[in-house]
Design a protein around this motif. Structure first.
Motif, mmCIF file in Angstrom:
data_model
loop_
_atom_site.group_PDB
_atom_site.id
_atom_site.type_symbol
_atom_site.label_atom_id
_atom_site.label_comp_id
_atom_site.label_asym_id
_atom_site.label_seq_id
_atom_site.Cartn_x
_atom_site.Cartn_y
_atom_site.Cartn_z
ATOM 1 N N ALA A 125 13.017 77.724 67.307
ATOM 2 C CA ALA A 125 12.604 78.758 66.362
ATOM 3 C C ALA A 125 13.832 79.536 65.919
ATOM 4 N N GLY A 126 13.698 80.227 64.771
ATOM 5 C CA GLY A 126 14.807 81.034 64.290
ATOM 6 C C GLY A 126 14.559 81.561 62.891
ATOM 7 N N PRO A 127 15.467 82.423 62.387
ATOM 8 C CA PRO A 127 15.297 83.044 61.076
ATOM 9 C C PRO A 127 15.955 82.248 59.954
ATOM 10 N N GLY A 128 15.608 82.618 58.717
ATOM 11 C CA GLY A 128 16.216 82.024 57.542
ATOM 12 C C GLY A 128 16.250 83.028 56.408
ATOM 13 N N TRP A 129 16.998 82.690 55.358
ATOM 14 C CA TRP A 129 17.144 83.590 54.215
ATOM 15 C C TRP A 129 17.260 82.757 52.948
ATOM 16 N N ALA A 130 16.485 83.096 51.937
ATOM 17 C CA ALA A 130 16.530 82.402 50.649
ATOM 18 C C ALA A 130 17.367 83.222 49.672
ATOM 19 N N PHE A 131 18.496 82.670 49.231
ATOM 20 C CA PHE A 131 19.313 83.349 48.229
ATOM 21 C C PHE A 131 18.633 83.291 46.857
ATOM 22 N N TYR A 132 17.878 82.195 46.648
ATOM 23 C CA TYR A 132 17.136 82.069 45.387
ATOM 24 C C TYR A 132 15.936 81.162 45.620
ATOM 25 N N SER A 133 14.794 81.508 45.036
ATOM 26 C CA SER A 133 13.618 80.649 45.060
ATOM 27 C C SER A 133 12.717 81.050 43.909
ATOM 28 N N ASP A 134 11.958 80.070 43.378
ATOM 29 C CA ASP A 134 11.014 80.370 42.307
ATOM 30 C C ASP A 134 9.783 79.484 42.444
ATOM 31 N N THR A 135 8.831 79.675 41.539
ATOM 32 C CA THR A 135 7.555 78.961 41.623
ATOM 33 C C THR A 135 7.683 77.494 41.231
ATOM 34 N N LEU A 136 8.816 77.086 40.675
ATOM 35 C CA LEU A 136 9.029 75.688 40.296
ATOM 36 C C LEU A 136 9.603 74.858 41.446
ATOM 37 N N GLY A 137 9.795 75.493 42.601
ATOM 38 C CA GLY A 137 10.319 74.777 43.754
ATOM 39 C C GLY A 137 11.827 74.773 43.836
ATOM 40 N N ARG A 138 12.502 75.467 42.931
ATOM 41 C CA ARG A 138 13.959 75.555 42.997
ATOM 42 C C ARG A 138 14.358 76.562 44.072
ATOM 43 N N GLU A 139 15.351 76.198 44.862
ATOM 44 C CA GLU A 139 15.656 77.024 46.039
ATOM 45 C C GLU A 139 17.083 76.799 46.521
ATOM 46 N N VAL A 140 17.699 77.875 46.994
ATOM 47 C CA VAL A 140 18.941 77.816 47.754
ATOM 48 C C VAL A 140 18.723 78.699 48.978
ATOM 49 N N SER A 141 18.729 78.096 50.165
ATOM 50 C CA SER A 141 18.403 78.865 51.366
ATOM 51 C C SER A 141 19.182 78.352 52.562
ATOM 52 N N SER A 143 19.140 78.605 57.102
ATOM 53 C CA SER A 143 18.393 78.982 58.303
ATOM 54 C C SER A 143 19.233 78.663 59.524
ATOM 55 N N ASN A 144 18.914 79.325 60.629
ATOM 56 C CA ASN A 144 19.635 79.092 61.874
ATOM 57 C C ASN A 144 18.648 79.169 63.033
ATOM 58 N N LEU A 145 18.375 78.024 63.636
ATOM 59 C CA LEU A 145 17.401 77.937 64.713
ATOM 60 C C LEU A 145 18.087 77.607 66.033
ATOM 61 N N ILE A 146 17.517 78.101 67.113
ATOM 62 C CA ILE A 146 17.916 77.686 68.458
ATOM 63 C C ILE A 146 16.868 76.691 68.937
ATOM 64 N N ILE A 147 17.305 75.485 69.289
ATOM 65 C CA ILE A 147 16.365 74.437 69.683
ATOM 66 C C ILE A 147 16.695 73.915 71.081
ATOM 67 N N ARG A 148 15.651 73.576 71.793
ATOM 68 C CA ARG A 148 15.777 72.936 73.106
ATOM 69 C C ARG A 148 15.466 71.468 72.910
ATOM 70 N N GLU A 149 16.346 70.612 73.402
ATOM 71 C CA GLU A 149 16.260 69.178 73.091
ATOM 72 C C GLU A 149 16.409 68.331 74.356
ATOM 73 N N LYS A 150 15.513 67.346 74.476
ATOM 74 C CA LYS A 150 15.626 66.370 75.562
ATOM 75 C C LYS A 150 15.662 64.972 74.959
ATOM 76 N N THR A 151 16.685 64.181 75.345
ATOM 77 C CA THR A 151 16.871 62.837 74.806
ATOM 78 C C THR A 151 16.918 61.827 75.944
ATOM 79 N N ASN A 152 16.121 60.763 75.831
ATOM 80 C CA ASN A 152 16.164 59.628 76.753
ATOM 81 C C ASN A 152 16.765 58.431 76.026
ATOM 82 N N PHE A 153 17.752 57.771 76.668
ATOM 83 C CA PHE A 153 18.469 56.673 76.041
ATOM 84 C C PHE A 153 18.026 55.319 76.598
#
Length: 246
Positions: A125-141, A143-153
């Motif tokens: 989980a974590g926060p994010g920020w949109a520098f630009y967004s509109d109803t047409l789906g155009r966006e510049v954003s 985000s920075n999340l902290i994630i816990r990850e487990k990998t089996n090889f």
């Protein structure tokens, strides 16, 4: 005059009630957007190759502040009758947004024959920020999340780590053209030499009846892989996509 005043009052109350009902409906509206893409290739001769790739995405939005994108992709490929690619990726990224602020959560599952991964599970989980967004789906954003990850090889080893997941998203839409690019940089918080970098860029040319031709570039670099596997992987695909809104 009294009749006129009564009619005016009734009309005012009716319009106010209608506006409130419309706004309430907008706040409570659930929107569902589906997009599916399928690509494939088959060749015989000096090198025999079979490749199948599909991407499915469903996004639920509720009212003016909540969203739930669900995405899945699967790639299956053989070369000279030997399995090379069997890549599965599933992600759920619920979010809350208000103005330019975003709050994200993520749950993911991955399998990769190319990188020797039998299972990878992510929660974060974590926060994010949109520098630009509109109803047409155009966006510049970002985000920075902290994630816990487990990998089996594939070789039987496992890795448990916490990562910082920084994301840059750019989306642009104009008439029949849509361009989107998502870039991730994910270092381990305890070892910066253990990191992943990836970019997915898609250019879509819209066709009639909700179809489009998609050109996709997908690059992934993983700094630490098991012996015999390559740290870099690049896929360039061209396919047909179908999308619908309800």
């Amino acid at each position: 005059m009294r009749l006129y005043l009564l009619l005016s009052c009734f009309l005012a109350v009716f319009l106010t009630s209608s506006a409130q009902a419309q706004n309430q409906q907008q706040r409570d509206t659930t929107l569902i957007v589906y997009t599916g893409q399928l690509t494939g290739a088959y060749s015989r001769g000096g090198v025999s190759r079979t490749l199948l790739s599909t991407t499915q995405a469903v996004t639920f939005t509720r009212g003016q502040h909540y969203g739930l994108p669900l995405t899945g992709s699967f790639i299956y490929g053989k070369q000279d009758q030997l399995l090379k690619e069997r890549e599965l990726l599933l992600n759920a990224t619920p979010y809350y947004y208000k103005g330019r602020f975003r709050a994200y959560a993520i749950g993911g599952f991955e399998r990769s024959n190319l990188r020797g991964i039998t299972s990878r599970v992510q929660l974060g989980a974590g926060p994010g920020w949109a520098f630009y967004s509109d109803t047409l789906g155009r966006e510049v954003s970002v985000s920075n999340l902290i994630i816990r990850e487990k990998t089996n090889f594939l070789n039987g080893t496992a890795r448990l780590t916490t990562r910082n997941s920084a994301r840059l998203k750019v989306a642009y839409s104009q008439s029949f053209l849509t361009l989107s690019s998502v870039t991730f940089y994910q270092p381990s918080v305890v070892d910066f030499g253990d990191y992943r970098f990836s970019n997915l860029t898609t250019l879509a040319l819209k066709l009639p009846h909700k179809f489009s031709v998609n050109f996709s570039y997908n690059y992934t670099h993983e700094s630490r892989v098991i012996e015999g596997k390559f740290p870099d992987n690049t896929n360039i695909t061209v396919g047909v996509a179908y999308s619908t809104t309800r």
